[in-house]
Each structure stands twice: as structure tokens, then as C-alpha cells.
Enzyme design. Structure first.
Site, PDB file in Angstrom:
ATOM      1  N   CYS A 273       0.797  -1.234   0.000  1.00  0.00           N
ATOM      2  CA  CYS A 273       0.000   0.000   0.000  1.00  0.00           C
ATOM      3  C   CYS A 273       0.828   1.282   0.000  1.00  0.00           C
ATOM      4  CB  CYS A 273      -0.929  -0.006   1.217  1.00  0.00           C
ATOM      5  SG  CYS A 273      -2.142  -1.311   1.145  1.00  0.00           S
TER       6      CYS A 273
HETATM    7  N1  LIG Z   1      -2.664  -6.086   1.926  1.00  0.00           N
HETATM    8  C1  LIG Z   1      -3.004  -4.943   2.499  1.00  0.00           C
HETATM    9  O1  LIG Z   1      -2.540  -4.615   3.578  1.00  0.00           O
HETATM   10  C2  LIG Z   1      -4.010  -4.015   1.847  1.00  0.00           C
HETATM   11  C3  LIG Z   1      -4.591  -3.001   2.631  1.00  0.00           C
HETATM   12  C4  LIG Z   1      -5.518  -2.156   2.051  1.00  0.00           C
HETATM   13  C5  LIG Z   1      -5.843  -2.303   0.700  1.00  0.00           C
HETATM   14  N2  LIG Z   1      -5.258  -3.292  -0.041  1.00  0.00           N
HETATM   15  C6  LIG Z   1      -5.642  -3.409  -1.452  1.00  0.00           C
HETATM   16  O2  LIG Z   1      -6.467  -4.565  -1.600  1.00  0.00           O
HETATM   17  C7  LIG Z   1      -6.244  -5.174  -2.873  1.00  0.00           C
HETATM   18  C8  LIG Z   1      -5.886  -6.628  -2.697  1.00  0.00           C
HETATM   19  O3  LIG Z   1      -4.677  -6.702  -1.975  1.00  0.00           O
HETATM   20  P1  LIG Z   1      -4.201  -8.027  -1.255  1.00  0.00           P
HETATM   21  O4  LIG Z   1      -3.090  -7.618  -0.354  1.00  0.00           O
HETATM   22  O5  LIG Z   1      -5.354  -8.767  -0.691  1.00  0.00           O
HETATM   23  O6  LIG Z   1      -3.607  -8.815  -2.508  1.00  0.00           O
HETATM   24  P2  LIG Z   1      -3.192 -10.370  -2.545  1.00  0.00           P
HETATM   25  O7  LIG Z   1      -2.181 -10.473  -3.628  1.00  0.00           O
HETATM   26  O8  LIG Z   1      -2.852 -10.840  -1.176  1.00  0.00           O
HETATM   27  O9  LIG Z   1      -4.524 -11.118  -2.987  1.00  0.00           O
HETATM   28  C9  LIG Z   1      -5.120 -10.932  -4.211  1.00  0.00           C
HETATM   29  C10 LIG Z   1      -5.695 -12.254  -4.669  1.00  0.00           C
HETATM   30  O10 LIG Z   1      -6.368 -12.040  -5.908  1.00  0.00           O
HETATM   31  C11 LIG Z   1      -6.196 -13.203  -6.699  1.00  0.00           C
HETATM   32  N3  LIG Z   1      -6.475 -12.884  -8.087  1.00  0.00           N
HETATM   33  C12 LIG Z   1      -5.716 -12.218  -8.981  1.00  0.00           C
HETATM   34  N4  LIG Z   1      -6.350 -12.127 -10.162  1.00  0.00           N
HETATM   35  C13 LIG Z   1      -7.534 -12.729 -10.011  1.00  0.00           C
HETATM   36  C14 LIG Z   1      -8.629 -12.977 -10.874  1.00  0.00           C
HETATM   37  N5  LIG Z   1      -8.618 -12.532 -12.141  1.00  0.00           N
HETATM   38  N6  LIG Z   1      -9.681 -13.647 -10.402  1.00  0.00           N
HETATM   39  C15 LIG Z   1      -9.695 -14.114  -9.134  1.00  0.00           C
HETATM   40  N7  LIG Z   1      -8.693 -13.914  -8.262  1.00  0.00           N
HETATM   41  C16 LIG Z   1      -7.623 -13.238  -8.699  1.00  0.00           C
HETATM   42  C17 LIG Z   1      -4.756 -13.612  -6.433  1.00  0.00           C
HETATM   43  O11 LIG Z   1      -4.534 -14.976  -6.761  1.00  0.00           O
HETATM   44  C18 LIG Z   1      -4.649 -13.339  -4.935  1.00  0.00           C
HETATM   45  O12 LIG Z   1      -4.948 -14.471  -4.153  1.00  0.00           O
HETATM   46  C19 LIG Z   1      -5.148  -4.337  -3.544  1.00  0.00           C
HETATM   47  O13 LIG Z   1      -5.723  -3.375  -4.376  1.00  0.00           O
HETATM   48  C20 LIG Z   1      -4.481  -3.643  -2.372  1.00  0.00           C
HETATM   49  O14 LIG Z   1      -3.887  -2.418  -2.761  1.00  0.00           O
HETATM   50  C21 LIG Z   1      -4.365  -4.164   0.509  1.00  0.00           C
END
Ligand SMILES: NC(=O)c1ccc[n+]([C@@H]2O[C@H](COP(=O)([O-])OP(=O)(O)OC[C@H]3O[C@@H](n4cnc5c(N)ncnc54)[C@H](O)[C@@H]3O)[C@@H](O)[C@H]2O)c1
Length: 432
Positions: A273
Site C-alpha cells: 500500500c
Molecule cells: N494487503 C493490504 O494490507 C491491503 C490493505 C488495504 C488495501 N489493499 C488493497 O487490496 C487489494 C488486494 O490486496 P491483497 O493484499 O489482498 O492482494 P493479494 O495479492 O494478497 O490477494 C489478491 C488475490 O487475488 C487473486 N487474483 C488475482 N487475479 C484474479 C482474478 N482474475 N480472479 C480471481 N482472483 C484473482 C490472487 O490470486 C490473490 O490471491 C489491492 O488493491 C491492495 O492495494 C491491501
């Protein structure tokens, strides 16, 4: 207004589909299941789906026993089959929004998911995007994809909202329930439905006027953080030049009951982030021939910290005539998480490798790291005498026993002030 969906949300009869079961999507889907909804979690990563179906958690904040209990006592399933969207009332998108090689927003994941959703009949559904995006993206990118294959009308026939995720991995005090949730809809009715949805899992929901306002709220929060970290990192460098201890000064400054909020310096920015989100805003501004001076400046300072740490380490090695070798203690982007994405430790390792300075590392959560073509394995900190090898504390995991670790080193460079309360052992401690 879609009263049928409101009733389904009120009666917990709405079927929720969460797409992307990572750090954000998995806890969110468990949360809706615990609240009594039928939930389907979808991910294209078959390994994750297999783990979940075997009731194994791959996220450090979620214990496998907790996952087992939720799966056993609630109505939740996991699959990579998008046909589950057919029977869903609500679809929540939680896929990655990283930067690409040119450091521009990579929105390919949200585009791919929107195209997948558009293959299904979305009438009467509520779709919520939680992935962090630049202001305007929900309306300019997602809405046209969802609308293009049908003549359904937004706010009347289907609904679209943006609700930023505020989860803070590794943090125990604030969770989905007690952290206020922001939501904004494309239309007023969409926003109201989004508010109803998140009221089911969050104690407080703040509805803003539009998806753009909700998108910008997230970017303001994280730009605020990145800018303040940039400021305090610069102050740390200046304090070193002034022969002052920045950590002592922060402790003193934070006794002011108003007008000051403590931020702490460190070896750089990490995670999915803080290093990434301000760039989304910056990119959007570039399309308008504008810029943010704060973002540019904080990026410049924060991204220079790994090299600053190396320069300081070289200085400590030279002054004390130590071995030209380093032991990196902790590699994840922050303590108590198993995530090395954008970790400053990786930047430090890459720079050391480029500068041909030998190093080893230890991290309780990460047993191997690839740097270029070389694989490094986590090497124990115990039973090894690192006499005249500089140890650098990059990540201060709570599980580290500093009294034991410092017995094995005679020189430590502590970039996190992890040894602030440490007394004993004959070890020379250098602070950032
Ligand atoms: N991790 C954090 O601390 C955090 C905090 C706030 C916001 N975010 C935001 O949340 C969003 C997700 O982040 P995250 O950390 O959970 O990511 P992550 O990489 O941990 O998880 C994302 C998941 O999406 C899956 N994926 C990718 N393409 C896909 C598709 N076409 N269909 C189905 N599944 C698919 C991946 O396999 C993965 O398991 C991002 O935009 C991030 O910026 C993350």
C-alpha cells in the site's frame, strides 16, 4: 431503490461472492460468513483454493484453527469457478492493483475480473470494488466494462460502489468490525446499498458522495502516511548529522497532547500500500498535467533509505574494522507479517548484491528469498557467533529474543530502535 436486495441484506439472505482471496479478500469473506451470510470465495490461484479446501490458512493473521471453525460452522465455500457469480447478489472485488515495470498503475487484474463478471447477468446485483485505485477508476474503467454487454442501467438495474480496504496486517487492535468503513456509489442509490452491505460487517460505515470521493479518501490516508514517513526519515538523517538521537526526540515530541502525531523512521517503505498507493494518485495527476510535490519528495526520501542504511553500515564496518559482510535480521516489510512485497530488506539485499557486499539473512516467516539468479535461505541467528560481522535489524519481529540474539553479535545496526530497552551483553549498538 432495490428494496429486494435491501431485504436480503437485512435478513442475511443475500449471497456474497468475494473475488480474490488474499490479505484482503480472505478475512472479508470469513467476516461475511461469520455474520450469517452464504459466501463463495473465488480465486484463480488453485494452490490457495486447495489450501482453503483443506482448511489451511496461508495468511499469518488468520490461524488455521480459526479458519477451520469458520468453515465448519458457517456457509462458505472456495473455488476458482466463476459460475458461482450466477446465484450471487453481491460481488466484492479484492484483486491486486500493483505498479507495472514503469511504475504506473497496473489495473489489469481489476479489468480481468470486471470482464469475467460481465459474462454473467448482473441485473439486481451490487458490485463493490475494494482494490485500491486512482480517483475515477471505478466509474471510468469498471462501469463501462460492466455496462458494455447489456443495456442495464446503473443505479436502477445494477449497482456499483467503491469501498477502500483499511486492513492493517499484523495489527491486532483494529479489525474489519471496529474500523470504520468508507463507501461511495456511482449513484446515490448505489451508495445507500453499499452502506447497507458494509453495515452487516462493520460497526460504522461512512457513506461519501461518490466512488471518486471514496477512492480519494484511501489515497489521502496513504499519501498522508507516506509523506509523514518521508518527513521523519529526513529528520532521522538530519539528526544523525546534528549528532542527536531521533528516537529520543520523537519520544519527547509525542508527549505534546495535541498537534503532533508520531511517525517513525526506518530502512524504507514496504508492503502493498504505502509505497504503491501515492503513485496511483501521482499517475492520475500526470494525466491532468499536474503533480503532487509532497508525493515526489516523500518518494525521493523514502526510496533512498535502503541505500542510506547501506552507507551507514559501510561506515560502521570501516570505523570498527569489521568483516566486509552483513547479517540482515528480519526481511518482511513490517514486523509479525509473512509478506515480503516491496520490503525494504529486499531492496537492501538487491543493492548489496549489486555492490558485491556479501550478506546472509534471517526471518522466521520467510525461508528463502531470490535476489537476481541467487537463492538465499534464512540462516539461524542462534548457535552462531557473528563476531565482527555487522548485524542489521531491518524488521523487528516480536518473536525475536534480543537478549539471545545480541549474545552472538558484537556490532548491531538497529534501524527500528528494537533494542531501545535493551541492557546487558557486550554489544555495540548503532541506531538509525
Ligand atoms: N494487503 C493490504 O494490507 C491491503 C490493505 C488495504 C488495501 N489493499 C488493497 O487490496 C487489494 C488486494 O490486496 P491483497 O493484499 O489482498 O492482494 P493479494 O495479492 O494478497 O490477494 C489478491 C488475490 O487475488 C487473486 N487474483 C488475482 N487475479 C484474479 C482474478 N482474475 N480472479 C480471481 N482472483 C484473482 C490472487 O490470486 C490473490 O490471491 C489491492 O488493491 C491492495 O492495494 C491491501
Amino acid at each position: 431503490m432495490n428494496n429486494k436486495l435491501i431485504n436480503k441484506l437485512n435478513n442475511k439472505k443475500a449471497k456474497i461472492c468475494v473475488i480474490g482471496l488474499g490479505y484482503i479478500g480472505l478475512p472479508l469473506s470469513l467476516s461475511f460468513a461469520i455474520s450469517g451470510f452464504k459466501v463463495s470465495g473465488i480465486d484463480i490461484d488453485q494452490t490457495k483454493i486447495n489450501d482453503l479446501n483443506n482448511k489451511i490458512s496461508y495468511i499469518s493473521d488468520i490461524e488455521s484453527t480459526f479458519l477451520q471453525n469458520v468453515i465448519q460452522s458457517n456457509n462458505i465455500d472456495f473455488s476458482s469457478d466463476f459460475s458461482r457469480l450466477t446465484s450471487s447478489d453481491v460481488i466484492i472485488i479484492c484483486v491486486p492493483t500493483p505498479l507495472n515495470k514503469t511504475k504506473d498503475p497496473d489495473i489489469s487484474y481489476i479489468v480481468a475480473v470486471a470482464e469475467e463478471i460481465a459474462k454473467f447477468d448482473i441485473s439486481n446485483k451490487l458490485i463493490s470494488l475494494e482494490s485500491t485505485v486512482y480517483p475515477g477508476a471505478t466509474e471510468e474503467i469498471i462501469l463501462p466494462i460492466l455496462s458494455k454487454k447489456s443495456d442495464l442501467k446503473i443505479g436502477k438495474d445494477f449497482n456499483l460502489v467503491f469501498s477502500p480496504e483499511r486492513i492493517d496486517p499484523g495489527q491486532k487492535e483494529w479489525d474489519l468490525k471496529n474500523t470504520p468503513k468508507v463507501v461511495g456509489g456511482i449513484t446515490e442509490d448505489c451508495g445507500i446499498l453499499g452502506e447497507k452491505l458494509y453495515n452487516c460487517v462493520s460497526e460504522k460505515v461512512i457513506k461519501v458522495s461518490s466512488t471518486r470521493a471514496a477512492e480519494m479518501t484511501k489515497l489521502l490516508e496513504n499519501t498522508f502516511r507516506a509523506a509523514n514517513i518521508g518527513l521523519i526519515n529526513e529528520m532521522a538523517i538530519l539528526c544523525k548529522q546534528l549528532n542527536l538521537d531521533i528516537w529520543e526526540i520523537i519520544e519527547a515530541a509525542k508527549t505534546k497532547p495535541y498537534g503532533y502525531m508520531p511517525f517513525y523512521p526506518g530502512p524504507g517503505l514496504g508492503g502493498h500500500c504505502i509505497p504503491v498507493d501515492p503513485r496511483y494518485l501521482e499517475w492520475k495527476l500526470e494525466t491532468l498535467n499536474s503533480e503532487s510535490k509532497y508525493i515526489k519528495l516523500s518518494e525521493e526520501i523514502n526510496f533512498s533509505m535502503p541505500q542510506y542504511v547501506i552507507d551507514r553500515a559501510k561506515e560502521i564496518i570501516s570505523i570498527n574494522n569489521l568483516k566486509n559482510e552483513l547479517k540482515i535480521i528480519g526481511a518482511t516489510y513490517k514486523k509479525d507479517v509473512s509478506d515480503i512485497r516491496e520490503s525494504p530488506a529486499i531492496d537492501i539485499m538487491q543493492l548489496l548484491s549489486d555492490q558485491k557486499i556479501p550478506f546472509t539473512y534471517h526471518d522466521p516467516y520467510i525461508n528463502k528469498i531470490e535476489i537476481g539468479s541467487k537463492t538465499y535461505y534464512s540462516e539461524s541467528l542462534e548457535d552462531t557467533n557473528y563476531n565482527n560481522v555487522l548485524g542489521i535489524i531491518v524488521t523487528d519481529h516480536s518473536s525475536y529474543n534480543w537478549a539471545e540474539i545480541t549474545q552472538n553479535f558484537n556490532f548491531i545496526f538497529d534501524t527500528r530502535n528494537a533494542l531501545r530497552n535493551f541492557v546487558g551483553n557486550d554489544v555495540n549498538i548503532y541506531k538509525l
